[in-house]
Design a protein around this motif. Structure first.
Motif, PDB file in Angstrom:
ATOM      1  N   GLU A 137     -20.901  -0.481 -24.337  1.00 23.25           N
ATOM      2  CA  GLU A 137     -19.504  -0.174 -24.011  1.00 23.25           C
ATOM      3  C   GLU A 137     -18.701  -1.420 -23.673  1.00 23.25           C
ATOM      4  O   GLU A 137     -17.548  -1.558 -24.105  1.00 23.25           O
ATOM      5  CB  GLU A 137     -19.459   0.796 -22.824  1.00 23.25           C
ATOM      6  N   LYS A 138     -19.295  -2.328 -22.896  1.00 19.52           N
ATOM      7  CA  LYS A 138     -18.527  -3.442 -22.336  1.00 19.52           C
ATOM      8  C   LYS A 138     -18.508  -4.690 -23.207  1.00 19.52           C
ATOM      9  O   LYS A 138     -17.496  -5.401 -23.264  1.00 19.52           O
ATOM     10  CB  LYS A 138     -19.072  -3.802 -20.946  1.00 19.52           C
ATOM     11  N   SER A 139     -19.631  -5.026 -23.851  1.00 22.15           N
ATOM     12  CA  SER A 139     -19.694  -6.293 -24.591  1.00 22.15           C
ATOM     13  C   SER A 139     -20.128  -6.139 -26.041  1.00 22.15           C
ATOM     14  O   SER A 139     -19.882  -7.035 -26.858  1.00 22.15           O
ATOM     15  CB  SER A 139     -20.639  -7.275 -23.880  1.00 22.15           C
ATOM     16  N   GLY A 140     -20.812  -5.022 -26.360  1.00 22.83           N
ATOM     17  CA  GLY A 140     -21.300  -4.832 -27.726  1.00 22.83           C
ATOM     18  C   GLY A 140     -22.300  -5.880 -28.159  1.00 22.83           C
ATOM     19  O   GLY A 140     -22.433  -6.147 -29.356  1.00 22.83           O
ATOM     20  N   THR A 141     -23.031  -6.453 -27.202  1.00 23.37           N
ATOM     21  CA  THR A 141     -23.940  -7.562 -27.515  1.00 23.37           C
ATOM     22  C   THR A 141     -25.391  -7.131 -27.696  1.00 23.37           C
ATOM     23  O   THR A 141     -26.276  -7.992 -27.800  1.00 23.37           O
ATOM     24  CB  THR A 141     -23.856  -8.648 -26.424  1.00 23.37           C
TER      25      THR A 141
END
Length: 321
Positions: free
Chosen positions: A291-295
């Motif tokens: 959700e936050k970084s897609g990493t």
């Protein structure tokens, strides 16, 4: 060489400068790196290791009770336990908790295992590549029929005699800093979610110099665009540890727990500085990473990914105040 130790046997690798212990039955954890000339231990010891289970045990409690500390493998989840794509993942994932097969060579230990939560096969070698140079090489293979998403980190916790040096210093030529936005320990000197440039992080009471971790503090930040190496120097011991890693790990989690967390789980007893190469951030589990970084990593069926980390321990001029 194999030695018997409390709770699990350790394989020992040695050269002129280092004595290294690895515990295959404890998630292939590197439980000790000792500088032989000085006798100094460089890794942290988990004070909660092997404590009895409690009725209120959470995922993080299980990890702490089962993990000895030191240099641990974090995979396929990092941080908070979560359910991602229909699969339940414990705190820091299962790879660092389960037993690995081991085959010893000359100054080298080959390890392998398979995960149960995801169709991943792991092989890992720990090698004394040269005097004072310890290297891990790891391959993660997707043996399933579909792509797999996961996180991978090298949870390297420095501690022991290294942290007894009041002049301990972390050095790095350049990096971007992002403080964790959900780390709310009372002793955290960093402003949640703040971004800055090495070596100073933003704090509610002013800039925080990350080169000199504060005694009694507890914090978590993420480094990116790091100009390697990151070096930990203890001038009182005359020892420096320089870390380099492969491009598999674009981020470094910088965790400090120096007796600042007086409540659970540490109760003021933990002393560690984590310099942790990672594929992904933040330390909030796969769901929030997506959700936050897609990493998060995504590895196609039948394919794999490799990564390495190298620590070089050297002797420096010893300065005693």
């Amino acid at each position: 060489m194999t030695v018997e130790a409390a709770h699990a046997p350790r394989h020992v690798l040695e050269d002129e400068l280092l004595r290294v212990e690895i515990a295959p039955a404890l998630g292939a954890t590197i439980t000790s790196i000792r500088h032989r000339p000085s006798g100094a231990e460089l890794l942290w010891r988990n004070p909660r290791f092997n404590l009895p289970a409690s009725q209120a045990e959470s995922g993080v409690d299980l990890w702490l009770r089962a993990g000895a500390g030191g240099w641990q493998l974090v995979l396929p989840n990092g941080g908070t336990e979560c359910t991602y794509q229909g699969v339940s993942h414990g705190f820091h994932g299962e790879a660092g908790l389960q037993s690995w097969r081991a085959r010893a060579g000359v100054r080298r230990l080959a390890l392998s295992t398979e995960l149960s939560t995801l169709p991943l096969s792991l092989t890992r070698t720990v090698t004394l590549a040269a005097p004072g140079v310890l290297r891990t090489d790891t391959t993660v293979l997707n043996t399933g029929a579909d792509p797999v998403e996961f996180m991978w980190g090298e949870h390297i916790g420095f501690g022991g005699d290294l942290l007894d040096d009041p002049h301990l210093e972390l050095s790095c030529s350049s990096a971007d800093i992002t403080a964790d936005d959900e780390y709310h320990a009372a002793s955290n000197p960093l402003t949640a979610g703040a971004r800055s440039r090495w070596p100073h992080a933003d704090g509610p009471d002013g800039p925080v110099d990350l080169r000199r971790p504060r005694p009694g503090s507890s914090s978590l930040a993420y480094l990116s665009n790091v100009e390697q190496p990151i070096t930990v120097t203890a001038p009182g011991l005359g020892v420096a540890v320089a870390m380099r890693w492969s491009s598999t790990f674009p981020y470094v989690w910088l965790w400090t727990e120096l007796g600042g967390e007086q409540g659970p789980p540490w109760f003021g007893k933990a002393r560690a500085i984590g310099v942790e190469p990672f594929t992904s951030w933040p330390s909030q589990g796969l769901t929030k990473v997506a959700e936050k970084s897609g990493t998060q990593l995504r590895v196609p069926a039948g394919e794999g990914i490799t990564g390495w980390v190298k620590t070089t321990v050297s002797e420096t001029e010893r300065t005693v105040p």
